[in-house]
Design a protein around this motif. Structure first.
Motif, PDB file in Angstrom:
ATOM      1  N   ASP A  15      -7.002  -3.765   9.108  1.00 40.15           N
ATOM      2  CA  ASP A  15      -5.809  -3.621  10.176  1.00 40.15           C
ATOM      3  C   ASP A  15      -6.132  -2.599  11.244  1.00 40.15           C
ATOM      4  O   ASP A  15      -5.403  -2.053  11.985  1.00 40.15           O
ATOM      5  CB  ASP A  15      -4.411  -2.921   9.463  1.00 40.15           C
TER       6      ASP A  15
ATOM      7  N   LEU B   8       0.818  -7.176   1.446  1.00 40.24           N
ATOM      8  CA  LEU B   8       0.026  -6.192   2.328  1.00 40.24           C
ATOM      9  C   LEU B   8       0.394  -5.863   3.893  1.00 40.24           C
ATOM     10  O   LEU B   8       0.479  -5.008   4.380  1.00 40.24           O
ATOM     11  CB  LEU B   8      -1.510  -6.646   2.282  1.00 40.24           C
TER      12      LEU B   8
ATOM     13  N   TYR C 240       3.419  -3.754   4.070  1.00 37.77           N
ATOM     14  CA  TYR C 240       3.005  -2.010   3.961  1.00 37.77           C
ATOM     15  C   TYR C 240       2.184  -1.519   5.143  1.00 37.77           C
ATOM     16  O   TYR C 240       2.553  -0.363   5.719  1.00 37.77           O
ATOM     17  CB  TYR C 240       2.153  -1.883   2.600  1.00 37.77           C
ATOM     18  N   ARG C 241       1.381  -2.616   5.686  1.00 36.67           N
ATOM     19  CA  ARG C 241       0.758  -2.246   6.876  1.00 36.67           C
ATOM     20  C   ARG C 241       1.730  -1.795   7.975  1.00 36.67           C
ATOM     21  O   ARG C 241       1.531  -0.756   8.778  1.00 36.67           O
ATOM     22  CB  ARG C 241      -0.141  -3.064   7.460  1.00 36.67           C
TER      23      ARG C 241
ATOM     24  N   TYR D  15       3.573   1.465   7.754  1.00 31.58           N
ATOM     25  CA  TYR D  15       2.867   2.807   7.891  1.00 31.58           C
ATOM     26  C   TYR D  15       2.888   2.782   9.553  1.00 31.58           C
ATOM     27  O   TYR D  15       2.821   3.767  10.205  1.00 31.58           O
ATOM     28  CB  TYR D  15       1.303   2.746   7.415  1.00 31.58           C
TER      29      TYR D  15
ATOM     30  N   GLU E  91      -4.099  -0.542  -0.640  1.00 30.22           N
ATOM     31  CA  GLU E  91      -5.072  -0.628   0.302  1.00 30.22           C
ATOM     32  C   GLU E  91      -4.545  -0.343   1.788  1.00 30.22           C
ATOM     33  O   GLU E  91      -5.235   0.302   2.514  1.00 30.22           O
ATOM     34  CB  GLU E  91      -5.213  -2.256   0.354  1.00 30.22           C
ATOM     35  N   ALA E  92      -3.425  -0.499   2.026  1.00 31.51           N
ATOM     36  CA  ALA E  92      -2.754   0.176   3.295  1.00 31.51           C
ATOM     37  C   ALA E  92      -2.633   1.454   3.248  1.00 31.51           C
ATOM     38  O   ALA E  92      -2.961   2.005   4.275  1.00 31.51           O
ATOM     39  CB  ALA E  92      -1.214  -0.468   3.415  1.00 31.51           C
ATOM     40  N   ASN E  93      -2.671   2.359   1.994  1.00 36.17           N
ATOM     41  CA  ASN E  93      -2.526   3.570   2.131  1.00 36.17           C
ATOM     42  C   ASN E  93      -4.140   3.997   2.437  1.00 36.17           C
ATOM     43  O   ASN E  93      -4.137   4.923   3.240  1.00 36.17           O
ATOM     44  CB  ASN E  93      -2.316   4.110   0.775  1.00 36.17           C
TER      45      ASN E  93
ATOM     46  N   GLU F 257      -6.394   2.438   4.345  1.00 34.39           N
ATOM     47  CA  GLU F 257      -6.377   2.238   5.697  1.00 34.39           C
ATOM     48  C   GLU F 257      -5.784   3.217   6.663  1.00 34.39           C
ATOM     49  O   GLU F 257      -6.562   3.722   7.508  1.00 34.39           O
ATOM     50  CB  GLU F 257      -5.865   0.861   6.060  1.00 34.39           C
ATOM     51  N   TRP F 258      -4.620   3.584   6.458  1.00 29.98           N
ATOM     52  CA  TRP F 258      -3.789   4.462   7.257  1.00 29.98           C
ATOM     53  C   TRP F 258      -3.780   5.932   7.054  1.00 29.98           C
ATOM     54  O   TRP F 258      -3.802   6.656   8.184  1.00 29.98           O
ATOM     55  CB  TRP F 258      -2.445   4.002   7.275  1.00 29.98           C
TER      56      TRP F 258
END
Length: 456
Positions: free
Chosen positions: A95, A198, A201-202, A205, A261-263, A265-266
């Protein structure tokens, strides 16, 4: 120890206002600061060690495709004394988030960092490494439960305005999976519907990180974070969640993986096992004064809530994590052992009634195992920091209520501080008169505030 800690540490912010810090409309990109192009989401840092710290940013290109850039860390804001630098590539697989684990740093030192890509510089971030050896004092701000539609992140702004914080602990519910809903204070949350995939969620964030108060807080201080349930779905556990219906929302494993996964990444967090996004429990040391043990009581080993709370097959952290915590606490030479985790550990069972089986009260066998470890190994100065329930509490942690002395604190294995929420709802009116009643029924509870928003 118990009485001293209670009067010295407890300082919850009373932040009532829901007034916007600046005008925010409901347009999808209303919070995008075009002066930050292409680093609209700012910068962040996290998980400081004496010689390392994570630095983070996100690049937003005009067209999809890999973006190459550079990063640098310096001792000054003019970047005349650069100590580390390097290159990065950002693309859609993560992302466009960039996480660099910068090494070779000096302990207990403030650093400044930024990123360059597509011909532009990011904002300059500030971070601080952890100390080694003798440490006289530390101060952490700790927060939880920042539900975007419920109000503005004034608490983040107040933390950012301070200049006496070593790091910020976020104890979970950094985002919420819910849709915006009727009566929302802020209606520009994206997506507006409940998030499951996903991509959803991205984007959630992204909404949070476009908020100017959130962005500036991350810019100012290193961040130490764990997740709770709303980073995936309400009242989640290892194999499911109260707010997940497989028949209409697909397999829980897919949704859980998307949230994790998003958590990853961010959030500027270091995985204890590289590549294993399901495992976040870890230790961060601050010299000889404090060891932080960051737990996962939510997604790694928790069994489903409900049923017999004394069932020995029910787990909230599980044997693997408990054995790790035992080893680390026994080997700790720090004065304070701080357990940062998600849900209330202390007893909240008036007249023997379990009020909330999502807390440790619903998993008494795991709690007894932890208390036995603390007592049997003479582990002193245990402090538990907790989020989750949108209200502020302070209490002793009695091993046995029959032998606990509420006046002296004798019989308690440690103390617990539960911070209120940043925005998430609790009582709409002050309920201070309830405290004497709570204390009379449960004398180990020394402070309750069911109304104010803020931070600890």
């Amino acid at each position: 120890m118990k009485r001293f800690l209670l009067c010295y540490v407890l300082a919850f912010g009373a932040l009532f206002s829901s007034k916007a810090m600046e005008s925010i409309s409901s347009l999808e990109r209303s919070m995008v600061d075009t002066s930050l192009i292409p680093f609209y989401h700012g910068v962040a840092s996290g998980d400081p060690l004496p010689d390392k710290v994570i630095i983070w940013t996100r690049v937003t290109p005009d067209v999809d495709g890999a973006v190459n850039g550079t990063w640098r860390v310096a001792l000054d804001t003019n970047f005349t004394s650069i100590v580390q630098s390097g290159t990065f590539t950002a693309d859609s697989s993560r992302d466009y988030c960039v996480k660099i684990d910068v090494s070779g740093l000096q302990p207990n030192t403030w650093y400044f960092y930024n990123f360059t890509a597509l011909g532009r510089n990011s904002q300059t971030g500030r971070t601080k490494t952890a100390p080694v050896g003798g440490v006289d004092q530390l101060r952490f701000a700790f927060t939880s439960c920042s539900h975007y539609p419920n109000g503005y992140f004034n608490a983040y702004s107040r933390i950012r305005d301070r200049n006496d914080i070593d790091a910020i602990l976020h104890l979970g519910d950094y985002i919420y999976e819910y849709g915006t809903g009727a009566g929302a204070v802020r209606t520009d949350q994206k997506p507006s519907y409940e998030i499951i995939r996903l991509a959803d969620y991205r984007q959630r964030y992204s909404t949070h990180r476009l908020d100017p108060d959130c962005r500036r807080m991350h810019q100012q201080y290193p961040f130490i974070s764990i997740w709770d349930d709303h980073e995936t779905a309400n009242n989640s556990y290892k194999d499911g969640a109260e707010n997940h219906t497989p028949a209409t929302e697909g397999p829980w494993s897919a949704r859980k993986s998307a949230g994790e996964e998003a958590n990853d990444e961010w959030i500027p967090r270091r995985l204890p096992e590289p590549g294993n996004i399901n495992k976040i429990w870890r230790k961060i040391s601050y010299g000889n004064l404090a060891d932080l043990f960051l737990l996962d009581t939510r997604l790694y080993a928790r069994t489903q809530q409900g049923g017999n709370v004394n069932d020995t097959s029910k787990h909230i952290i599980g044997n693997e994590q408990l054995q790790w915590l035992k080893t680390e606490m026994m080997n700790s030479t720090a004065k304070w052992k701080i357990i940062a985790q998600q849900v209330m550990m202390g007893n909240l069972t008036p007249f023997g009634i379990t009020v909330n089986d999502d807390q440790w009260d619903g998993y008494t066998a795991d709690r007894k195992k932890l208390y036995d470890i603390i007592l049997n190994n003479n582990i002193q100065n245990v402090v538990v920091l907790t989020g989750d329930i949108h209200t502020a509490w302070a209490m002793d942690l009695p091993y046995n209520t029959a032998t606990y002395n509420a006046t002296t604190g004798a019989g308690s294995v440690g103390v617990e501080f539960v911070c209120t929420s940043v925005t998430s709802s609790s009582s709409p009116v002050p309920l201070d008169p309830l405290y004497p009643l709570v204390s009379a029924i449960l004398p180990h509870i020394k402070y309750v505030d069911l109304y104010k928003k803020g931070y600890g």
